[in-house]
Design a protein around this motif. Structure first.
Motif, short mmCIF file in Angstrom:
data_model
loop_
_atom_site.label_atom_id
_atom_site.label_comp_id
_atom_site.label_asym_id
_atom_site.label_seq_id
_atom_site.Cartn_x
_atom_site.Cartn_y
_atom_site.Cartn_z
N ASN A 138 4.06 7.84 -8.95
CA ASN A 138 3.49 8.86 -8.09
C ASN A 138 1.97 8.76 -8.17
OD1 ASN A 138 5.93 9.96 -7.22
ND2 ASN A 138 6.02 11.43 -8.90
N ALA A 139 1.30 9.13 -7.09
CA ALA A 139 -0.16 9.05 -7.08
C ALA A 139 -0.75 10.13 -6.20
CB ALA A 139 -0.61 7.67 -6.59
N SER A 140 -1.90 10.65 -6.62
CA SER A 140 -2.64 11.61 -5.81
C SER A 140 -4.13 11.46 -6.09
CB SER A 140 -2.18 13.04 -6.09
OG SER A 140 -2.37 13.35 -7.45
N LEU A 141 -4.91 11.81 -5.11
CA LEU A 141 -6.36 11.78 -5.24
C LEU A 141 -6.87 13.20 -5.00
CD1 LEU A 141 -8.72 9.72 -5.70
CD2 LEU A 141 -9.05 9.77 -3.23
N VAL A 142 -7.38 13.81 -6.06
CA VAL A 142 -7.88 15.18 -5.99
C VAL A 142 -9.37 15.12 -5.68
CG1 VAL A 142 -8.12 17.37 -7.21
CG2 VAL A 142 -6.18 15.86 -7.72
N VAL A 143 -9.76 15.60 -4.51
CA VAL A 143 -11.17 15.57 -4.10
C VAL A 143 -11.82 16.87 -4.56
CG1 VAL A 143 -12.77 15.39 -2.16
CG2 VAL A 143 -10.62 14.09 -2.13
N LEU A 144 -12.66 16.79 -5.57
CA LEU A 144 -13.33 17.98 -6.08
C LEU A 144 -14.54 18.34 -5.23
CD1 LEU A 144 -13.11 17.08 -9.88
CD2 LEU A 144 -11.58 18.54 -8.55
N MET B 262 0.84 -1.20 0.00
CA MET B 262 0.00 0.00 0.00
C MET B 262 0.88 1.25 0.00
SD MET B 262 -3.28 0.02 -0.25
CE MET B 262 -3.89 -1.52 0.37
N LYS B 263 0.48 2.24 -0.77
CA LYS B 263 1.24 3.48 -0.81
C LYS B 263 0.98 4.31 0.46
CE LYS B 263 1.44 3.93 -5.85
NZ LYS B 263 2.91 3.91 -5.98
N LYS B 264 2.01 4.99 0.92
CA LYS B 264 1.91 5.79 2.14
C LYS B 264 1.49 7.22 1.81
CE LYS B 264 4.76 7.36 6.03
NZ LYS B 264 6.15 7.39 6.59
N LEU B 265 0.60 7.76 2.62
CA LEU B 265 0.21 9.16 2.46
C LEU B 265 1.39 10.06 2.84
CD1 LEU B 265 -2.21 11.18 1.98
CD2 LEU B 265 -2.44 11.20 4.46
N ILE B 266 1.74 11.01 1.97
CA ILE B 266 2.86 11.91 2.27
C ILE B 266 2.45 13.37 2.36
CG2 ILE B 266 4.62 10.37 1.34
CD1 ILE B 266 4.67 12.11 -1.20
N GLY B 267 1.18 13.67 2.03
CA GLY B 267 0.80 15.07 2.13
C GLY B 267 -0.66 15.35 1.81
N LEU B 268 -1.13 16.48 2.33
CA LEU B 268 -2.46 17.02 2.02
C LEU B 268 -2.24 18.40 1.43
CD1 LEU B 268 -5.63 17.00 2.38
CD2 LEU B 268 -5.22 18.12 4.57
N GLN C 14 2.06 -0.41 -3.74
CA GLN C 14 0.98 -0.49 -4.72
C GLN C 14 -0.34 -0.09 -4.08
OE1 GLN C 14 1.27 -4.61 -6.23
NE2 GLN C 14 1.43 -3.72 -8.26
N ASP C 15 -1.19 0.58 -4.85
CA ASP C 15 -2.57 0.88 -4.47
C ASP C 15 -2.64 1.90 -3.32
OD1 ASP C 15 -2.94 -1.10 -6.31
OD2 ASP C 15 -3.59 -2.62 -4.87
N ILE C 16 -3.78 2.56 -3.25
CA ILE C 16 -4.03 3.49 -2.14
C ILE C 16 -5.32 3.09 -1.44
CG2 ILE C 16 -2.76 5.40 -3.21
CD1 ILE C 16 -5.37 6.63 -4.09
N GLN C 17 -5.30 3.23 -0.13
CA GLN C 17 -6.45 2.87 0.70
C GLN C 17 -7.05 4.15 1.27
OE1 GLN C 17 -7.47 -0.43 1.27
NE2 GLN C 17 -9.30 0.37 2.29
N VAL C 18 -8.35 4.34 1.07
CA VAL C 18 -9.01 5.55 1.58
C VAL C 18 -10.33 5.19 2.24
CG1 VAL C 18 -7.96 7.10 -0.12
CG2 VAL C 18 -10.14 6.01 -0.64
N ASN C 19 -10.78 6.09 3.09
CA ASN C 19 -12.10 5.97 3.72
C ASN C 19 -12.94 7.15 3.25
OD1 ASN C 19 -14.20 5.16 5.39
ND2 ASN C 19 -13.42 6.26 7.16
N VAL C 20 -13.94 6.88 2.45
CA VAL C 20 -14.79 7.93 1.89
C VAL C 20 -15.86 8.27 2.93
CG1 VAL C 20 -16.25 8.57 -0.05
CG2 VAL C 20 -14.35 6.99 -0.42
N LEU C 21 -15.79 9.49 3.46
CA LEU C 21 -16.66 9.90 4.57
C LEU C 21 -18.05 10.31 4.08
CD1 LEU C 21 -14.08 11.97 6.65
CD2 LEU C 21 -14.66 9.53 6.86
N GLU C 22 -18.14 10.76 2.85
CA GLU C 22 -19.42 11.07 2.23
C GLU C 22 -19.26 10.88 0.73
OE1 GLU C 22 -19.58 15.79 1.67
OE2 GLU C 22 -19.26 15.23 3.77
N PHE D 140 0.42 10.67 -2.34
CA PHE D 140 0.96 9.41 -1.87
C PHE D 140 2.37 9.18 -2.40
CE2 PHE D 140 -3.62 9.19 -1.84
CZ PHE D 140 -3.93 8.53 -0.65
N SER D 141 3.12 8.34 -1.71
CA SER D 141 4.48 7.99 -2.12
C SER D 141 4.45 7.14 -3.38
CB SER D 141 5.18 7.20 -1.01
OG SER D 141 4.56 5.92 -0.87
N ASN D 142 5.59 7.06 -4.08
CA ASN D 142 5.64 6.21 -5.25
C ASN D 142 6.00 4.76 -4.90
OD1 ASN D 142 8.43 6.35 -4.87
ND2 ASN D 142 8.72 7.86 -6.50
#
Length: 287
Positions: free
Chosen positions: A201-207, A1-7, A232-240, A227-229
């Motif tokens: 590299n990976a990022s999730l842009v929440v619009l 799993m990729k590690k979160l590195i920033g918001l 593999q894969d990213i794990q998220v919790n979608v709150l809404e 997320f870090s490079n």
């Protein structure tokens, strides 16, 4: 799993021309390494425009050394460029323009959208080109909503539209020079894993919405999780229920030197771009 590195987020907006009120969520001068091969993302809107007979937008301007990707959620954008290409894209459509060796283009609200008014909601993304491809021939791809594969995510986690790259066995219609994914996501509330390749590299842009990653880090409207490079894969919790854009790609590990609408590898190449533009070698937009 990729590690979160920033918001990352930006609540300060600015206007591009008189038609696009944008927030720049990331820019290569600050985050070139973490976001490569992506250079910049502007989130335009959501903004309400009253009916008008004026042309709202951005007039003729140049680019060299990268690609621009415009994704429309609401409203309509009319494009025209010096390759002779152009057209109108509306909700769900994408335009993928390769500036390469040099292009002039203009972007305005479509005639129909200006006449009726309404909500404009769109994203413009800049995608880098490697040194050997900086001077590639300019090109334009109009990718319509009906051409973009839409698939259901596993475990009823939502829906993905594959604009570019490969995702869960499906391939997007946009032709790219660098291995990358641009995936438009509708995420349902709950925990979910999103596939991303090792070394990318990976990022999730929440619009719109709220998505949690790492230990209690939450991205809300117009914020992004980076997320870090490694892994593999990213794990998220979608709150809404949320609308998000997944950006993943193989990093281009080269110097980035930019000036305004030009992004190259050296200061000398920037000076050459300015000289070429001034001499008129980028061509003209036919009207």
């Amino acid at each position: 799993m990729k590690k979160l590195i920033g918001l990352q987020g930006n609540d300060r907006g600015h206007w591009v021309g008189d038609g696009f009120p944008v927030r720049t969520l990331f820019f290569y001068q600050d985050m070139g390494k973490q976001m490569s091969p992506f250079l910049m993302l502007d989130y335009a809107g959501p903004a309400e425009f009253p009916p008008t007979t004026e042309r709202k937008g951005v007039g003729s301007h140049p680019h060299r050394g990268f690609e621009t990707v415009t994704i429309v959620y609401e409203g309509e954008v009319a494009h025209k460029d010096s390759t002779g290409q152009g057209g109108v894209i509306g909700p769900g459509d994408v335009q993928w323009m390769t500036a390469g060796s040099g292009i002039l283009h203009e972007e305005f609200h479509s005639e129909g959208f200006a006449k009726n008014g309404g909500t404009l909601d769109m994203v413009q993304l800049w995608v880098n080109l490697s040194a050997k491809l900086k001077m590639t021939k300019p090109a334009y791809q109009a990718v319509l909503d009906k051409q973009i594969p839409a698939i259901e995510l596993k475990n009823d986690a939502g829906q993905a539209r594959i604009i570019a790259g490969e995702f869960d066995g499906h391939t997007g219609p946009a032709n790219t020079f660098t291995p990358l994914n641009v995936i438009d996501l509708k995420l349902k509330k709950g925990s979910t894993s999103i596939p991303v390749s090792e070394g990318w590299n990976a990022s999730l842009v929440v619009l719109k919405g709220a998505v949690e990653a790492g230990e209690g880090v939450v991205a809300k409207d117009a914020q992004m999780l980076i997320f870090s490079n490694q892994g593999q894969d990213i794990q998220v919790n979608v709150l809404e229920d949320s609308i998000a854009l997944l950006l993943g790609g193989e990093p281009i590990n080269e110097p980035i030197v930019g000036y305004g609408p030009f992004v190259m590898n050296t200061k000398e190449e920037i000076a050459q771009a300015m000289q070429d533009f001034s001499s008129g070698s980028f061509g003209k937009i036919a009207h």
